[in-house]
Design a protein around this motif. Sequence first.
Motif, mmCIF file in Angstrom:
data_model
loop_
_atom_site.group_PDB
_atom_site.id
_atom_site.type_symbol
_atom_site.label_atom_id
_atom_site.label_comp_id
_atom_site.label_asym_id
_atom_site.label_seq_id
_atom_site.Cartn_x
_atom_site.Cartn_y
_atom_site.Cartn_z
ATOM 1 N N ALA A 88 0.937 -1.156 0.033
ATOM 2 C CA ALA A 88 -0.067 -0.037 0.098
ATOM 3 C C ALA A 88 0.903 1.458 0.158
ATOM 4 N N LEU A 89 1.901 1.149 0.971
ATOM 5 C CA LEU A 89 2.744 2.291 0.614
ATOM 6 C C LEU A 89 3.463 2.593 -0.516
ATOM 7 N N THR A 90 3.620 1.476 -1.377
ATOM 8 C CA THR A 90 4.369 1.712 -2.663
ATOM 9 C C THR A 90 3.207 2.441 -3.622
ATOM 10 N N GLU A 91 2.054 2.055 -3.495
ATOM 11 C CA GLU A 91 0.918 2.738 -4.146
ATOM 12 C C GLU A 91 0.981 4.036 -3.819
ATOM 13 N N LEU A 92 0.936 4.639 -2.531
ATOM 14 C CA LEU A 92 0.509 5.952 -2.035
ATOM 15 C C LEU A 92 1.817 6.732 -2.181
ATOM 16 N N ASN A 93 2.930 6.137 -1.989
ATOM 17 C CA ASN A 93 4.215 7.191 -2.524
ATOM 18 C C ASN A 93 4.179 7.579 -3.685
ATOM 19 N N ALA A 94 3.626 6.725 -4.519
ATOM 20 C CA ALA A 94 3.657 7.341 -5.925
ATOM 21 C C ALA A 94 2.797 8.529 -6.240
ATOM 22 N N LEU A 95 1.810 9.075 -5.418
ATOM 23 C CA LEU A 95 0.817 9.918 -5.307
ATOM 24 C C LEU A 95 1.630 11.259 -4.811
ATOM 25 N N SER A 96 1.325 12.586 -5.317
ATOM 26 C CA SER A 96 1.631 13.667 -4.847
ATOM 27 C C SER A 96 0.852 13.980 -3.467
ATOM 28 N N PRO A 97 1.141 14.733 -2.455
ATOM 29 C CA PRO A 97 0.434 15.126 -1.432
ATOM 30 C C PRO A 97 -0.828 15.612 -1.572
ATOM 31 N N ASP A 98 -1.076 16.529 -2.689
ATOM 32 C CA ASP A 98 -2.417 16.887 -2.858
ATOM 33 C C ASP A 98 -3.271 15.834 -3.421
ATOM 34 N N GLU A 99 -2.769 15.146 -4.421
ATOM 35 C CA GLU A 99 -3.430 14.091 -4.889
ATOM 36 C C GLU A 99 -4.143 12.882 -3.783
ATOM 37 N N ARG A 100 -3.067 12.598 -2.680
ATOM 38 C CA ARG A 100 -3.656 11.907 -1.629
ATOM 39 C C ARG A 100 -4.941 12.493 -0.685
ATOM 40 N N ILE A 101 -4.306 13.825 -0.503
ATOM 41 C CA ILE A 101 -5.529 14.495 0.354
ATOM 42 C C ILE A 101 -6.763 14.597 -0.429
ATOM 43 N N ASN A 102 -6.728 14.877 -1.829
ATOM 44 C CA ASN A 102 -8.234 15.101 -2.405
ATOM 45 C C ASN A 102 -8.761 13.719 -2.550
ATOM 46 N N GLN A 103 -8.021 12.738 -2.774
ATOM 47 C CA GLN A 103 -8.685 11.266 -2.841
ATOM 48 C C GLN A 103 -9.264 11.159 -1.458
ATOM 49 N N ARG A 104 -8.483 11.201 -0.353
ATOM 50 C CA ARG A 104 -9.129 10.830 0.954
ATOM 51 C C ARG A 104 -10.204 11.754 1.263
ATOM 52 N N ILE A 105 -10.136 12.897 0.981
ATOM 53 C CA ILE A 105 -11.577 13.806 1.136
ATOM 54 C C ILE A 105 -12.816 13.241 0.080
ATOM 55 N N ASP A 106 -12.323 12.907 -1.005
ATOM 56 C CA ASP A 106 -13.545 12.298 -1.982
ATOM 57 C C ASP A 106 -14.077 11.119 -1.449
ATOM 58 N N LYS A 107 -13.185 10.082 -0.882
ATOM 59 C CA LYS A 107 -13.679 8.783 -0.406
ATOM 60 C C LYS A 107 -14.470 8.785 0.687
ATOM 61 N N PHE A 108 -14.155 9.851 1.666
ATOM 62 C CA PHE A 108 -15.137 9.756 2.927
ATOM 63 C C PHE A 108 -16.344 10.573 2.672
#
Length: 317
Positions: A289-309
Amino acid sequence: MRTYLDFEKPIADLEARLEETRQLAKTSNINVSEAVEVLEQSINRLRQEIFQNLTRWQRVQLSRHPDRPYTLDYISLMCDEFIELHGDRTVRDDPAMVGGFGKIGDQTVMIIGQQKGRNTKQRQHRNFGMPNPEGYRKALRLMKMAEKFGKPIITLIDTPGAFPGLEAEERGQGEAIARNLKEMFMLTVPVICIVIGEGASGGALGIAIGDRVLMLENTWYSVISPENCSTILWRSWNFKEQAAEAMKVTAKDMTSFKLVDGIVDEPLGGAHNDHQAMAQHLKTVILDALTELNALSPDERINQRIDKFCSMGVVVE
């Protein structure tokens, strides 16, 4: 001595016979290898049959199994190095919430989780895995520290809920959990949340906002426990099995509702049956999972996190 749940009693009987047969071989010259093999095969078949047909209440029971690995067990088995950090810098250190920097493979991470006790003394010390406000404030402090140093965050969730005592409310239990929810949405580092046992109410949610939210196979996640639900609806704990079925609290249910991202398989018989195998599998899942998430930028991770919830609970007619 191993503890067996009610529905595991047939397995316990066969394992007792297997142990008697092995002891017979030690005290006599009788060759019992064939009998041992037959018993081992019977135990494996019975275990598969039982664990493939578990009810929701039986999975709740497994999530509370006294031999099940807890947060510090996973840390010791997964991490090559670990430094525990203490205190919320406001009130005190909460033993029900543990955390610190650890090294999983080549990756340094911040690991945070609720910790239960094995015996009466430990359970009292750990407050039965129910954190006070300072526990959630400690967790947030450690998350912010991980963010400062650019290290991923792993949270391990195993609590019957946040501590409901008067003193906890006086010190701001609700505010502490709410602040964690807000801050975790905006963390710039990868966040992986894993339910390893009980995931009850806001006590669990207070460290469960992440890019990946996973559940071990025999765990539960809900706003209330089946017993408390039974007490409210039926004025009795005797309907907890029906409550568990109606609430749909298992990992399979949560995945079907898209409230969690996936299920982590447990060894046959449950995580308590093989701590080492469970920890190694969980370690592999975390690193993938870290391998997948490290490939994303911080903004991408935050936006995906917000969209998911934000998409949870939305109904389109």
